[in-house]
Design an enzyme around this catalytic site. Structure first.
Site, PDB file in Angstrom:
ATOM      1  N   LYS A 167       9.847  22.883 -13.226  1.00  0.00           N
ATOM      2  CA  LYS A 167       8.844  21.833 -13.024  1.00  0.00           C
ATOM      3  C   LYS A 167       8.411  21.793 -11.559  1.00  0.00           C
ATOM      4  CE  LYS A 167       7.318  17.228 -13.987  1.00  0.00           C
ATOM      5  NZ  LYS A 167       7.423  16.006 -14.759  1.00  0.00           N
TER       6      LYS A 167
ATOM      7  N   GLU B  72      -2.479  17.933 -11.597  1.00  0.00           N
ATOM      8  CA  GLU B  72      -2.842  18.421 -12.933  1.00  0.00           C
ATOM      9  C   GLU B  72      -4.313  18.837 -13.027  1.00  0.00           C
ATOM     10  OE1 GLU B  72      -0.720  16.473 -16.160  1.00  0.00           O
ATOM     11  OE2 GLU B  72      -2.367  16.959 -17.488  1.00  0.00           O
TER      12      GLU B  72
ATOM     13  N   ASN C 251       2.447  19.917 -20.821  1.00  0.00           N
ATOM     14  CA  ASN C 251       2.111  19.106 -22.003  1.00  0.00           C
ATOM     15  C   ASN C 251       2.330  19.866 -23.307  1.00  0.00           C
ATOM     16  OD1 ASN C 251       1.330  16.962 -20.345  1.00  0.00           O
ATOM     17  ND2 ASN C 251      -0.697  17.859 -20.072  1.00  0.00           N
TER      18      ASN C 251
ATOM     19  N   ARG D 118      -0.457  22.490 -14.245  1.00  0.00           N
ATOM     20  CA  ARG D 118       0.475  21.424 -14.634  1.00  0.00           C
ATOM     21  C   ARG D 118       0.297  21.028 -16.104  1.00  0.00           C
ATOM     22  NH1 ARG D 118       2.696  16.311 -11.079  1.00  0.00           N
ATOM     23  NH2 ARG D 118       3.973  15.435 -12.733  1.00  0.00           N
TER      24      ARG D 118
ATOM     25  N   ARG E 167       0.818  -1.233   0.000  1.00  0.00           N
ATOM     26  CA  ARG E 167       0.000   0.000   0.000  1.00  0.00           C
ATOM     27  C   ARG E 167       0.842   1.270   0.000  1.00  0.00           C
ATOM     28  NH1 ARG E 167      -3.424  -3.006   3.615  1.00  0.00           N
ATOM     29  NH2 ARG E 167      -5.103  -3.891   2.382  1.00  0.00           N
TER      30      ARG E 167
ATOM     31  N   HIS F  65       2.866  18.035 -26.485  1.00  0.00           N
ATOM     32  CA  HIS F  65       2.603  16.611 -26.247  1.00  0.00           C
ATOM     33  C   HIS F  65       1.339  16.101 -26.937  1.00  0.00           C
ATOM     34  CE1 HIS F  65       5.831  17.100 -23.433  1.00  0.00           C
ATOM     35  NE2 HIS F  65       5.771  15.846 -23.035  1.00  0.00           N
TER      36      HIS F  65
ATOM     37  N   HIS G 232       2.104  12.967 -28.948  1.00  0.00           N
ATOM     38  CA  HIS G 232       1.558  11.632 -28.654  1.00  0.00           C
ATOM     39  C   HIS G 232       0.891  11.031 -29.887  1.00  0.00           C
ATOM     40  CE1 HIS G 232       1.420  12.584 -24.072  1.00  0.00           C
ATOM     41  NE2 HIS G 232       2.550  12.021 -24.424  1.00  0.00           N
TER      42      HIS G 232
ATOM     43  N   HIS H 208      10.316   9.767 -27.833  1.00  0.00           N
ATOM     44  CA  HIS H 208       9.320  10.653 -27.213  1.00  0.00           C
ATOM     45  C   HIS H 208       9.738  12.131 -27.355  1.00  0.00           C
ATOM     46  CE1 HIS H 208       6.359  12.171 -24.395  1.00  0.00           C
ATOM     47  NE2 HIS H 208       7.334  12.724 -23.695  1.00  0.00           N
TER      48      HIS H 208
ATOM     49  N   GLU I 287      12.639  18.400 -23.867  1.00  0.00           N
ATOM     50  CA  GLU I 287      11.910  18.704 -22.619  1.00  0.00           C
ATOM     51  C   GLU I 287      12.568  19.872 -21.879  1.00  0.00           C
ATOM     52  OE1 GLU I 287       9.080  17.312 -22.043  1.00  0.00           O
ATOM     53  OE2 GLU I 287       9.057  15.276 -22.878  1.00  0.00           O
TER      54      GLU I 287
HETATM   55  P1  NAD Z   1      14.414   5.015 -21.355  1.00  0.00           P
HETATM   56  O1  NAD Z   1      14.354   4.827 -19.912  1.00  0.00           O
HETATM   57  O2  NAD Z   1      13.939   3.902 -22.218  1.00  0.00           O
HETATM   58  O3  NAD Z   1      15.911   5.374 -21.782  1.00  0.00           O
HETATM   59  C1  NAD Z   1      16.197   5.652 -23.139  1.00  0.00           C
HETATM   60  C2  NAD Z   1      17.334   4.753 -23.659  1.00  0.00           C
HETATM   61  O4  NAD Z   1      18.548   5.130 -23.048  1.00  0.00           O
HETATM   62  C3  NAD Z   1      17.151   3.274 -23.347  1.00  0.00           C
HETATM   63  O5  NAD Z   1      17.641   2.549 -24.444  1.00  0.00           O
HETATM   64  C4  NAD Z   1      18.059   3.056 -22.134  1.00  0.00           C
HETATM   65  O6  NAD Z   1      18.521   1.732 -22.040  1.00  0.00           O
HETATM   66  C5  NAD Z   1      19.187   4.007 -22.423  1.00  0.00           C
HETATM   67  N1  NAD Z   1      19.889   4.551 -21.269  1.00  0.00           N
HETATM   68  C6  NAD Z   1      19.344   5.045 -20.127  1.00  0.00           C
HETATM   69  N2  NAD Z   1      20.297   5.616 -19.381  1.00  0.00           N
HETATM   70  C7  NAD Z   1      21.460   5.461 -20.033  1.00  0.00           C
HETATM   71  C8  NAD Z   1      22.797   5.864 -19.776  1.00  0.00           C
HETATM   72  N3  NAD Z   1      23.115   6.591 -18.707  1.00  0.00           N
HETATM   73  N4  NAD Z   1      23.747   5.528 -20.676  1.00  0.00           N
HETATM   74  C9  NAD Z   1      23.409   4.846 -21.811  1.00  0.00           C
HETATM   75  N5  NAD Z   1      22.167   4.481 -22.124  1.00  0.00           N
HETATM   76  C10 NAD Z   1      21.209   4.776 -21.244  1.00  0.00           C
HETATM   77  O7  NAD Z   1      13.580   6.286 -21.820  1.00  0.00           O
HETATM   78  P2  NAD Z   1      13.560   7.820 -21.361  1.00  0.00           P
HETATM   79  O8  NAD Z   1      13.664   8.595 -22.620  1.00  0.00           O
HETATM   80  O9  NAD Z   1      14.486   8.110 -20.253  1.00  0.00           O
HETATM   81  O10 NAD Z   1      12.093   7.946 -20.779  1.00  0.00           O
HETATM   82  C11 NAD Z   1      10.955   7.678 -21.568  1.00  0.00           C
HETATM   83  C12 NAD Z   1       9.857   7.202 -20.661  1.00  0.00           C
HETATM   84  O11 NAD Z   1       9.579   8.220 -19.700  1.00  0.00           O
HETATM   85  C13 NAD Z   1       8.555   6.918 -21.381  1.00  0.00           C
HETATM   86  O12 NAD Z   1       8.019   5.717 -20.911  1.00  0.00           O
HETATM   87  C14 NAD Z   1       7.657   8.087 -20.968  1.00  0.00           C
HETATM   88  O13 NAD Z   1       6.296   7.715 -20.931  1.00  0.00           O
HETATM   89  C15 NAD Z   1       8.187   8.395 -19.597  1.00  0.00           C
HETATM   90  N6  NAD Z   1       7.937   9.775 -19.139  1.00  0.00           N
HETATM   91  C16 NAD Z   1       7.401   9.933 -17.912  1.00  0.00           C
HETATM   92  C17 NAD Z   1       7.185  11.210 -17.423  1.00  0.00           C
HETATM   93  C18 NAD Z   1       6.643  11.397 -16.034  1.00  0.00           C
HETATM   94  O14 NAD Z   1       6.328  12.528 -15.659  1.00  0.00           O
HETATM   95  N7  NAD Z   1       6.561  10.351 -15.244  1.00  0.00           N
HETATM   96  C19 NAD Z   1       7.546  12.328 -18.190  1.00  0.00           C
HETATM   97  C20 NAD Z   1       8.099  12.126 -19.437  1.00  0.00           C
HETATM   98  C21 NAD Z   1       8.308  10.832 -19.911  1.00  0.00           C
HETATM   99  N1  GLY Z   2       5.589  15.213 -17.900  1.00  0.00           N
HETATM  100  C1  GLY Z   2       4.435  15.982 -17.604  1.00  0.00           C
HETATM  101  C2  GLY Z   2       4.121  16.048 -16.145  1.00  0.00           C
HETATM  102  O1  GLY Z   2       4.881  15.598 -15.324  1.00  0.00           O
HETATM  103  O2  GLY Z   2       3.100  16.555 -15.783  1.00  0.00           O
END
Ligand code: NAD
Ligand code: GLY
Length: 397
Positions: free
Chosen positions: A251, A261, A269, A265, A145, A272, A276, A290, A209
């Site tokens: 942020k 949001e 986007n 917040r 939880r 986005h 998307h 992304h 971003e």
């Molecule tokens: P990811 O975690 O897949 O990393 C991108 C690539 O980089 C992968 O191939 C990974 O293996 C590699 N990698 C990571 N760190 C590395 C390093 N230090 N050295 C070498 N390679 C490395 O993707 P991302 O771009 O970090 O994140 C995308 C995800 O984040 C999506 O799922 C998206 O929905 C999510 N997201 C969430 C929020 C939120 O507010 N929670 C905001 C934006 C995006």
């Molecule tokens: N990435 C958008 C948010 O965190 O609200």
């Protein structure tokens, strides 16, 4: 989903601190009352991770979750730093890639952690990009939880966006991030040394971003990025840390005001809604990251704002030129060869989870640094914009 906290950090804006290396470590606070936490930005931070966790741990043990690519580069150093501080570490290594944000991996992860004797006072460490951060954050939100977790983001995107603000989620076949929870971390440690191994294309995608924060609310930051953006993408330490800290500060301020949001917040986007739809159209096979989709989306958001007479055409041009100059995509290249038309893209936008009462919420701008949310855009204008954009690519303009 939120949980009560055992110890509380002070609710005030902290000053930057000196690290052991003599360099300034930037500290950003996400002010959420009892759930307030800090984002530490700097280099060499993970070497002192044990001491940084001291105020959070109730026993000297952590469960670290990472993925195979990150583990190969960085796990030994992180484990060594923790063990040197007398903290026992158990590491779980998952596959890399978006597919890991699934129910199947969430179940495996939760059950594995429970079999290892997880207790409510245990701490999860998420070492990775947005995929690991989102998955581990969601597991932390629902395990027993709700337990605490710490983000150790390893991509630029994760350091400036996904590790901050408490959005956690997994994907389902019906769409991305549709199952999740709000669950804030206890601490975020954004160590720029981790980004040294990140491929340049991923740095660029993360940069989208970064520039987003300038475009949505901070013209001076955009002006600074006009001069320093290339250095940020190249990973030059001073520029990179300043960009990460400034992005996190932007942020943090928005999240502190509107955690769930309900209003402001949504500005995060920017780009986005278009982005998307483009990701859905291309597929999640790595051809369009992304951040790349967000880059195109920000260009289109400014073009739409100019088309609607809300902002000067010169502002939209400046945005596009900035993104083009830094090697971020703004055109319809990937779609030009396909038969996809503007109407189909618009239909994908109408399926976005940000749609409210059937209306698409767009983040538009009056100028660079002055964005606002509008639920009142004529879909015909959007379709015409997308049509022009696709046509320009097909005509090679
Ligand atoms: P990811 O975690 O897949 O990393 C991108 C690539 O980089 C992968 O191939 C990974 O293996 C590699 N990698 C990571 N760190 C590395 C390093 N230090 N050295 C070498 N390679 C490395 O993707 P991302 O771009 O970090 O994140 C995308 C995800 O984040 C999506 O799922 C998206 O929905 C999510 N997201 C969430 C929020 C939120 O507010 N929670 C905001 C934006 C995006
Ligand atoms: N990435 C958008 C948010 O965190 O609200």
């Amino acid at each position: 989903m939120t949980t009560a906290r055992r110890s509380r950090p002070p609710n005030r804006e902290p000053a930057d601190a000196e690290t052991g290396s003599g360099e300034a470590e930037r500290i950003v606070e996400v002010a959420l009352g009892a759930r307030t936490y800090r984002i530490l930005v700097g280099r060499g931070l993970l070497a002192g991770l044990g001491a940084r966790l001291a105020g959070i741990l109730t026993r000297p043990r952590v469960l670290l979750v990472t993925e195979e690519r990150v583990a190969a580069y960085h796990l030994p150093a992180v484990e060594h730093a923790l063990r040197a501080a007398g903290i026992a570490v158990e590491s779980l290594i998952l596959p890399a890639g978006e597919e890991t944000k699934s129910f199947a991996h969430l179940e495996d992860l939760c059950r594995d952690l429970i079999r290892r004797g997880l207790e409510r006072s245990d701490l999860l460490l998420a070492l990775g990009g947005g995929v690991i951060g989102d998955l581990v954050g969601f597991a932390a939100a629902i395990l027993l939880r709700g337990i605490d977790f710490v983000q150790l983001p390893t991509t630029l995107l994760a350091q400036v966006d996904s590790s901050v603000g408490g959005k956690t989620a997994i994907d389902v076949p019906e769409g991305k991030n549709l199952v999740g929870a709000f669950h804030q971390p206890r601490l975020v440690v954004a160590d720029s040394d981790l980004l040294r191994t990140l491929p340049r294309r991923e740095m660029r995608a993360g940069y989208a971003e970064v520039v987003k924060y300038g475009l949505l609310g901070d013209r001076a930051f955009f002006d600074w990025l006009q001069a320093e953006g290339a250095a940020v993408i190249a990973g030059e330490a001073a520029a990179l840390q300043q960009a990460v800290a400034r992005s996190c500060r932007a942020k943090a301020a928005i999240v502190a005001e509107d955690e769930r949001e309900a209003g402001k917040r949504a500005l995060l986007n920017l780009g986005h809604t278009f982005g998307h739809a483009l990701e859905a159209a291309v597929g999640y096979d790595g051809r369009l990251l992304h951040g790349e989709a967000v880059s195109i989306g920000m260009r289109l958001a400014f073009d739409l704002s100019a088309r609607l007479g809300l902002c000067a055409a010169g502002e939209a041009r400046l945005v596009r030129e900035h993104l083009d100059r830094l090697g971020l995509p703004t055109g319809a290249g990937l779609l030009a060869e396909s038969a996809l038309n503007a109407r189909q893209l618009l239909a994908l936008m109408q399926r976005d989870k940000k749609v409210a009462a059937g209306r698409i919420n767009f983040v538009l701008a009056r100028a660079i640094g002055d964005a606002f949310v509008s639920g009142d855009v004529d879909p015909a204008e959007v379709e015409a914009l997308l049509d022009d954009w696709l046509r320009a690519e097909r005509l090679g303009l």
